[in-house]
Design a protein around this motif. Structure first.
Motif, PDB file in Angstrom:
ATOM      1  N   VAL A  68      67.466 -20.475 -21.898  1.00 60.95           N
ATOM      2  CA  VAL A  68      66.914 -20.585 -20.539  1.00 60.95           C
ATOM      3  C   VAL A  68      68.028 -20.887 -19.551  1.00 60.95           C
ATOM      4  O   VAL A  68      68.149 -20.222 -18.508  1.00 60.95           O
ATOM      5  CB  VAL A  68      65.812 -21.672 -20.480  1.00 60.95           C
ATOM      6  CG1 VAL A  68      65.413 -21.957 -19.037  1.00 60.95           C
ATOM      7  CG2 VAL A  68      64.603 -21.259 -21.308  1.00 60.95           C
ATOM      8  N   GLU A  84      60.818 -14.432 -12.585  1.00 53.93           N
ATOM      9  CA  GLU A  84      59.776 -14.855 -13.526  1.00 53.93           C
ATOM     10  C   GLU A  84      60.449 -14.978 -14.879  1.00 53.93           C
ATOM     11  O   GLU A  84      60.948 -13.991 -15.413  1.00 53.93           O
ATOM     12  CB  GLU A  84      58.673 -13.805 -13.643  1.00 53.93           C
ATOM     13  CG  GLU A  84      57.818 -13.624 -12.442  1.00 53.93           C
ATOM     14  CD  GLU A  84      56.753 -12.545 -12.660  1.00 53.93           C
ATOM     15  OE1 GLU A  84      56.511 -12.130 -13.815  1.00 53.93           O
ATOM     16  OE2 GLU A  84      56.181 -12.110 -11.659  1.00 53.93           O
ATOM     17  N   GLU A  86      60.258 -15.713 -18.878  1.00 54.01           N
ATOM     18  CA  GLU A  86      59.332 -15.717 -20.000  1.00 54.01           C
ATOM     19  C   GLU A  86      60.070 -16.091 -21.276  1.00 54.01           C
ATOM     20  O   GLU A  86      61.188 -15.647 -21.505  1.00 54.01           O
ATOM     21  CB  GLU A  86      58.680 -14.346 -20.181  1.00 54.01           C
ATOM     22  CG  GLU A  86      57.727 -13.983 -19.078  1.00 54.01           C
ATOM     23  CD  GLU A  86      57.019 -12.669 -19.320  1.00 54.01           C
ATOM     24  OE1 GLU A  86      55.926 -12.509 -18.767  1.00 54.01           O
ATOM     25  OE2 GLU A  86      57.542 -11.805 -20.049  1.00 54.01           O
ATOM     26  N   SER A  87      59.400 -16.905 -22.083  1.00 57.68           N
ATOM     27  CA  SER A  87      59.958 -17.344 -23.356  1.00 57.68           C
ATOM     28  C   SER A  87      58.819 -17.548 -24.340  1.00 57.68           C
ATOM     29  O   SER A  87      57.698 -17.867 -23.936  1.00 57.68           O
ATOM     30  CB  SER A  87      60.718 -18.665 -23.152  1.00 57.68           C
ATOM     31  OG  SER A  87      61.094 -19.221 -24.399  1.00 57.68           O
ATOM     32  N   ALA A  90      57.299 -22.462 -26.323  1.00 60.96           N
ATOM     33  CA  ALA A  90      56.400 -23.290 -25.509  1.00 60.96           C
ATOM     34  C   ALA A  90      56.938 -24.696 -25.310  1.00 60.96           C
ATOM     35  O   ALA A  90      56.808 -25.275 -24.231  1.00 60.96           O
ATOM     36  CB  ALA A  90      55.022 -23.339 -26.160  1.00 60.96           C
ATOM     37  N   LEU A  93      59.415 -24.857 -22.355  1.00 60.19           N
ATOM     38  CA  LEU A  93      58.746 -24.740 -21.065  1.00 60.19           C
ATOM     39  C   LEU A  93      57.952 -25.999 -20.750  1.00 60.19           C
ATOM     40  O   LEU A  93      57.926 -26.459 -19.604  1.00 60.19           O
ATOM     41  CB  LEU A  93      57.862 -23.495 -21.040  1.00 60.19           C
ATOM     42  CG  LEU A  93      58.608 -22.183 -21.319  1.00 60.19           C
ATOM     43  CD1 LEU A  93      57.651 -21.017 -21.306  1.00 60.19           C
ATOM     44  CD2 LEU A  93      59.749 -21.972 -20.338  1.00 60.19           C
ATOM     45  N   LEU A  96      60.391 -28.644 -19.582  1.00 57.18           N
ATOM     46  CA  LEU A  96      60.889 -28.404 -18.224  1.00 57.18           C
ATOM     47  C   LEU A  96      59.881 -28.851 -17.170  1.00 57.18           C
ATOM     48  O   LEU A  96      60.267 -29.156 -16.038  1.00 57.18           O
ATOM     49  CB  LEU A  96      61.232 -26.929 -18.033  1.00 57.18           C
ATOM     50  CG  LEU A  96      62.474 -26.458 -18.763  1.00 57.18           C
ATOM     51  CD1 LEU A  96      62.616 -24.950 -18.660  1.00 57.18           C
ATOM     52  CD2 LEU A  96      63.720 -27.162 -18.229  1.00 57.18           C
ATOM     53  N   ASN A  97      58.615 -28.902 -17.523  1.00 64.04           N
ATOM     54  CA  ASN A  97      57.579 -29.347 -16.588  1.00 64.04           C
ATOM     55  C   ASN A  97      57.471 -30.868 -16.504  1.00 64.04           C
ATOM     56  O   ASN A  97      56.828 -31.386 -15.606  1.00 64.04           O
ATOM     57  CB  ASN A  97      56.220 -28.755 -16.961  1.00 64.04           C
ATOM     58  CG  ASN A  97      56.115 -27.304 -16.572  1.00 64.04           C
ATOM     59  OD1 ASN A  97      56.625 -26.882 -15.555  1.00 64.04           O
ATOM     60  ND2 ASN A  97      55.462 -26.517 -17.414  1.00 64.04           N
ATOM     61  N   LYS A 124      59.358 -19.041 -11.490  1.00 62.40           N
ATOM     62  CA  LYS A 124      58.195 -19.473 -12.262  1.00 62.40           C
ATOM     63  C   LYS A 124      58.420 -19.063 -13.703  1.00 62.40           C
ATOM     64  O   LYS A 124      59.191 -18.155 -13.987  1.00 62.40           O
ATOM     65  CB  LYS A 124      56.902 -18.883 -11.695  1.00 62.40           C
ATOM     66  CG  LYS A 124      56.886 -17.381 -11.543  1.00 62.40           C
ATOM     67  CD  LYS A 124      55.622 -16.941 -10.822  1.00 62.40           C
ATOM     68  CE  LYS A 124      55.619 -15.459 -10.560  1.00 62.40           C
ATOM     69  NZ  LYS A 124      54.399 -15.027  -9.888  1.00 62.40           N
ATOM     70  N   TRP A 125      57.781 -19.769 -14.607  1.00 64.12           N
ATOM     71  CA  TRP A 125      57.917 -19.425 -16.010  1.00 64.12           C
ATOM     72  C   TRP A 125      56.580 -19.514 -16.701  1.00 64.12           C
ATOM     73  O   TRP A 125      55.665 -20.164 -16.248  1.00 64.12           O
ATOM     74  CB  TRP A 125      58.948 -20.300 -16.716  1.00 64.12           C
ATOM     75  CG  TRP A 125      58.760 -21.769 -16.583  1.00 64.12           C
ATOM     76  CD1 TRP A 125      57.826 -22.545 -17.183  1.00 64.12           C
ATOM     77  CD2 TRP A 125      59.554 -22.647 -15.802  1.00 64.12           C
ATOM     78  NE1 TRP A 125      57.982 -23.853 -16.828  1.00 64.12           N
ATOM     79  CE2 TRP A 125      59.049 -23.939 -15.979  1.00 64.12           C
ATOM     80  CE3 TRP A 125      60.659 -22.470 -14.968  1.00 64.12           C
ATOM     81  CZ2 TRP A 125      59.600 -25.049 -15.367  1.00 64.12           C
ATOM     82  CZ3 TRP A 125      61.201 -23.570 -14.355  1.00 64.12           C
ATOM     83  CH2 TRP A 125      60.675 -24.844 -14.556  1.00 64.12           C
ATOM     84  N   ARG A 126      56.543 -18.805 -17.831  1.00 61.48           N
ATOM     85  CA  ARG A 126      55.343 -18.856 -18.655  1.00 61.48           C
ATOM     86  C   ARG A 126      55.705 -18.569 -20.095  1.00 61.48           C
ATOM     87  O   ARG A 126      56.695 -17.901 -20.397  1.00 61.48           O
ATOM     88  CB  ARG A 126      54.278 -17.897 -18.153  1.00 61.48           C
ATOM     89  CG  ARG A 126      54.577 -16.445 -18.368  1.00 61.48           C
ATOM     90  CD  ARG A 126      53.476 -15.563 -17.752  1.00 61.48           C
ATOM     91  NE  ARG A 126      53.719 -14.179 -18.067  1.00 61.48           N
ATOM     92  CZ  ARG A 126      52.913 -13.434 -18.814  1.00 61.48           C
ATOM     93  NH1 ARG A 126      51.802 -13.939 -19.292  1.00 61.48           N
ATOM     94  NH2 ARG A 126      53.203 -12.183 -19.062  1.00 61.48           N
ATOM     95  N   LYS A 127      54.848 -19.075 -20.976  1.00 64.06           N
ATOM     96  CA  LYS A 127      54.996 -18.859 -22.405  1.00 64.06           C
ATOM     97  C   LYS A 127      54.345 -17.529 -22.749  1.00 64.06           C
ATOM     98  O   LYS A 127      53.274 -17.192 -22.235  1.00 64.06           O
ATOM     99  CB  LYS A 127      54.304 -19.999 -23.155  1.00 64.06           C
ATOM    100  CG  LYS A 127      54.666 -20.074 -24.630  1.00 64.06           C
ATOM    101  CD  LYS A 127      53.684 -19.320 -25.455  1.00 64.06           C
ATOM    102  CE  LYS A 127      53.989 -19.473 -26.935  1.00 64.06           C
ATOM    103  NZ  LYS A 127      53.621 -18.307 -27.702  1.00 64.06           N
TER     104      LYS A 127
END
Length: 170
Positions: A68, A84, A86-87, A90, A93, A96-97, A124-127
């Motif tokens: 990342v 955006e 993506e990884s 989980a 991520l 990181l939050n 922004k990121w998402r799993k």
């Protein structure tokens, strides 16, 4: 009779975003790890891809966090400010939050990622599932056989272009 299984695939970002997919791999027997990143646009065209071999067997969470970090640094270096990420990791991520002091081995990496965030216009990121991350997964596996750092801009080697083409069928 079973219903056919639908395999999830990579999905393109919405403009003005570019999509950064990251991944990591480890080979405990050989004592190496690899991190990788691939940035693509709304039609799946490669903007850049890179992978790096890392000697040793650091914790998986640390390797995924480094993917990342290196990916975001490359985005900034290349002038990409709407990303955006993506990884399939989980736990990275999720970390990181979180806010507050993190004294884990990976805590310094998470802090460095958080320090980069204000440099982006939008981040922004998402799993995602691994099936949506095939380009990055392939790059990470290749990193285990590489030496040092490899970087491709606009087009990758044939083995990578093949995975991108297969992934681009939306």
């Amino acid at each position: 009779m079973k219903a056919p299984v639908q395999v999830e695939k990579w999905s393109p970002p919405n403009r003005p975003f570019l999509k950064l997919n990251v991944d990591a791999a480890t080979d405990g027997k050989c004592g190496v790890s690899g991190v990788c990143m691939a940035l693509r646009d709304e039609v799946g065209q490669l903007k850049f891809a890179a992978h790096q071999v890392i000697p040793g067997n650091p914790p998986v969470l640390a390797i995924e966090a480094l993917a990342v970090l290196h990916g975001l640094k490359l985005c900034l270096q290349e002038g990409c400010r709407n990303v955006e990420l993506e990884s399939d990791a989980a736990n990275v991520l999720f970390a990181l939050n979180k806010s507050g002091l993190d004294l884990s081995i990976e805590g310094a990496i998470f802090d460095e990622v958080r320090m980069l965030m204000p440099e982006f216009e939008h981040l922004k990121w998402r799993k995602i599932n691994r099936s949506c991350n095939q380009v990055a997964h392939t790059l990470a596996r290749q990193a285990l056989r590489a030496t040092g750092w490899s970087f491709w801009k606009e087009a990758g080697p044939p083995w990578l272009e093949e995975v991108i083409d297969n992934d681009r069928i939306f």
